[in-house]
Design a protein around this motif. Sequence first.
Motif, short mmCIF file in Angstrom:
data_model
loop_
_atom_site.label_atom_id
_atom_site.label_comp_id
_atom_site.label_asym_id
_atom_site.label_seq_id
_atom_site.Cartn_x
_atom_site.Cartn_y
_atom_site.Cartn_z
N PHE A 152 11.84 57.78 -11.32
CA PHE A 152 12.18 59.11 -10.83
C PHE A 152 10.94 59.79 -10.25
O PHE A 152 11.00 60.41 -9.18
CB PHE A 152 12.76 59.95 -11.98
CG PHE A 152 13.41 61.22 -11.54
CD1 PHE A 152 14.76 61.28 -11.31
CD2 PHE A 152 12.66 62.38 -11.37
CE1 PHE A 152 15.37 62.45 -10.90
CE2 PHE A 152 13.26 63.56 -10.97
CZ PHE A 152 14.62 63.59 -10.73
N ALA A 153 9.81 59.68 -10.95
CA ALA A 153 8.58 60.31 -10.49
C ALA A 153 8.11 59.70 -9.17
O ALA A 153 7.72 60.43 -8.25
CB ALA A 153 7.49 60.16 -11.55
N LEU A 154 8.16 58.39 -9.06
CA LEU A 154 7.72 57.74 -7.82
C LEU A 154 8.66 58.06 -6.66
O LEU A 154 8.20 58.27 -5.53
CB LEU A 154 7.60 56.23 -8.02
CG LEU A 154 6.44 55.81 -8.92
CD1 LEU A 154 6.47 54.31 -9.18
CD2 LEU A 154 5.10 56.20 -8.30
N VAL A 155 9.96 58.13 -6.92
CA VAL A 155 10.91 58.49 -5.87
C VAL A 155 10.65 59.93 -5.40
O VAL A 155 10.66 60.21 -4.20
CB VAL A 155 12.37 58.31 -6.35
CG1 VAL A 155 13.35 58.98 -5.42
CG2 VAL A 155 12.70 56.82 -6.47
N CYS A 156 10.39 60.84 -6.34
CA CYS A 156 10.06 62.23 -5.98
C CYS A 156 8.80 62.28 -5.13
O CYS A 156 8.74 63.01 -4.14
CB CYS A 156 9.88 63.09 -7.22
SG CYS A 156 11.41 63.55 -8.01
#
Length: 117
Positions: free
Chosen positions: A93-97
């Motif tokens: 989720f963090a990398l996609v954001c």
Amino acid sequence: MDYAGMVEAAGAAAVLGLGFGTINLVMLPARRSALYEQISASSTARSGVLFLPEPFRDAILYNPLVHIIMWFRSSIYAEYRADGMDKEYVLVFALVCFVLGLTLLTASMRQIWEARV
């Protein structure tokens, strides 16, 4: 205490903050989306809830901050049960954001530059 787990949780929180910060850099000053403002405000406000009934608990697990809080707690307290914690979900989720934020920033650079000049 698991110091490595605390460092990992802090790193995941930093990457998530960097991703959300990059998205906010583009979305909030331009007032592009009122819905985005409401979602971002409500997701951070309800992250540290300790005890919830079962149907609400499943819904709040979509918030990655809840997983980070559980990650920290499980690193500090050996007896803490982190039911539902998913480290991979937080990191993805963090990398996609972050990637989404960089994409939005790259696409909006001309508008940002013209607004500053």
